[in-house]
Design an enzyme around this catalytic site. Structure first.
Site, short mmCIF file in Angstrom:
data_model
loop_
_atom_site.label_atom_id
_atom_site.label_comp_id
_atom_site.label_asym_id
_atom_site.label_seq_id
_atom_site.Cartn_x
_atom_site.Cartn_y
_atom_site.Cartn_z
CG ASP A 103 -9.76 -65.65 9.46
OD1 ASP A 103 -9.17 -64.94 10.30
OD2 ASP A 103 -11.00 -65.64 9.29
N1 URA Z 1 -12.86 -61.42 7.89
C1 URA Z 1 -12.79 -62.73 8.19
O1 URA Z 1 -13.74 -63.31 8.70
N2 URA Z 1 -11.65 -63.39 7.90
C2 URA Z 1 -10.58 -62.81 7.31
O2 URA Z 1 -9.58 -63.47 7.04
C3 URA Z 1 -10.67 -61.44 6.99
C4 URA Z 1 -11.82 -60.76 7.29
#
Ligand code: URA
Length: 287
Positions: A103
């Site tokens: 993310d």
């Molecule tokens: N899980 C999440 O919630 N975000 C990420 O970036 C990776 C795994």
């Protein structure tokens, strides 16, 4: 032997017509000479081809480990936001793509490669390559959440998540003693689910890859944890904690399979993988 313009166009982000202009402008040299033509034949392994003074080598497989900072997206291009590739200042940057996504606000280990097969194998659901994260979450440690993670969690999809390994950490990186024995990594049938990292291995990952500065992110009424999952659903870690009534305040990936984030890499920096690390990745893919 390869034509100079074709070789440079393949190994850099410049087109062949741009390469021709660069050669004419004297920005390319072969073995110290700028008296060269686009069609000049070169042996790139042994001839010293420089573009703006930087050696251009035939790439072969490129594999880079980046400590992704918050605020950039894991994509090759984006009209509005800086991407992880904008942080790679190398002639071969345009050939790379990120292996999976983190993310925008997630930090940590992101692989960038030009090797589609390696990427496919690492992400393939059937291979169960684990991904291990450091997470600061709201609330205090709770043994019940460890069990819920181990049993798989309903995050609103058709199936529950696969079993995941969760541990709470003290701020110096140890597992909290009182939780070490809980849910030692075996499910109710007494077997280890595929791909899941053992508590010992997870503790080693934490000791080696979490920086002290990351523990310092833990505020009042929050706690530090390590989570290992063997699949890659959208916002998976955040949704798993949310299903347990917790919010993720900070998330950083510290390992992919047996490959660990180098804690010496500052956010936004990167380096190529060592031979040992490539082997660790290959071992992760082969199970
Ligand atoms: N899980 C999440 O919630 N975000 C990420 O970036 C990776 C795994």
């Amino acid at each position: 032997m390869r034509r100079l313009d074709r070789f440079l166009a393949e190994e850099t982000s410049f087109s062949r017509s741009e390469i021709k202009k660069l050669i004419r402008a004297g920005r390319v040299s072969v073995n110290g000479s700028t008296d060269i033509r686009p069609e000049t034949k070169t042996e790139p392994e042994t001839d010293c081809v420089l573009l703006d003074g930087r050696r251009i080598l035939p790439a072969g497989r490129i594999c880079i480990m980046m400590n992704k900072p918050a605020g950039v997206v894991s994509a090759t291009e984006d009209r509005r936001t800086r991407t992880v590739l904008d942080l790679v200042d190398e002639p071969f940057a345009a050939k790379l793509f990120p292996v999976g996504r983190l993310d925008k606000d997630t930090e940590g280990l992101l692989l960038l490669t030009n090797d589609g097969m390696l990427s496919h194998n690492l992400l393939s659901p059937g291979r169960h390559v684990s991904k291990t994260y450091f997470a600061v979450i709201t609330g205090m440690p709770d043994e019940e959440i460890i069990q819920r993670f181990l049993e798989g969690i309903d995050i609103g999809e058709k199936k529950r998540t696969l079993p995941a390994q969760l541990r709470f950490l003290s701020v110096d990186g140890d597992f909290l003693e009182e939780y070490v024995k809980q849910g030692a990594g075996e499910n109710t049938a007494g077997t280890m689910p595929p791909g899941i990292v053992s508590p010992d291995e997870m503790q080693e990952f934490c000791m080696k890859s979490i920086a002290l500065a990351d523990y310092a992110r833990c505020g009042e009424n929050e706690c530090c944890s390590a989570v290992s999952v063997s699949e890659g659903k959208f916002h998976q870690i955040k949704r798993m904690f949310q299903a347990c009534g917790r919010d993720v305040r900070f998330l950083k990936r510290i390992a992919m399979g047996k490959l660990l984030l180098d804690p010496a890499l500052a956010p936004g920096s990167y380096r190529t993988l060592t031979d040992e690390e490539i082997k660790a990745l290959e071992r992760s893919v082969s199970g």
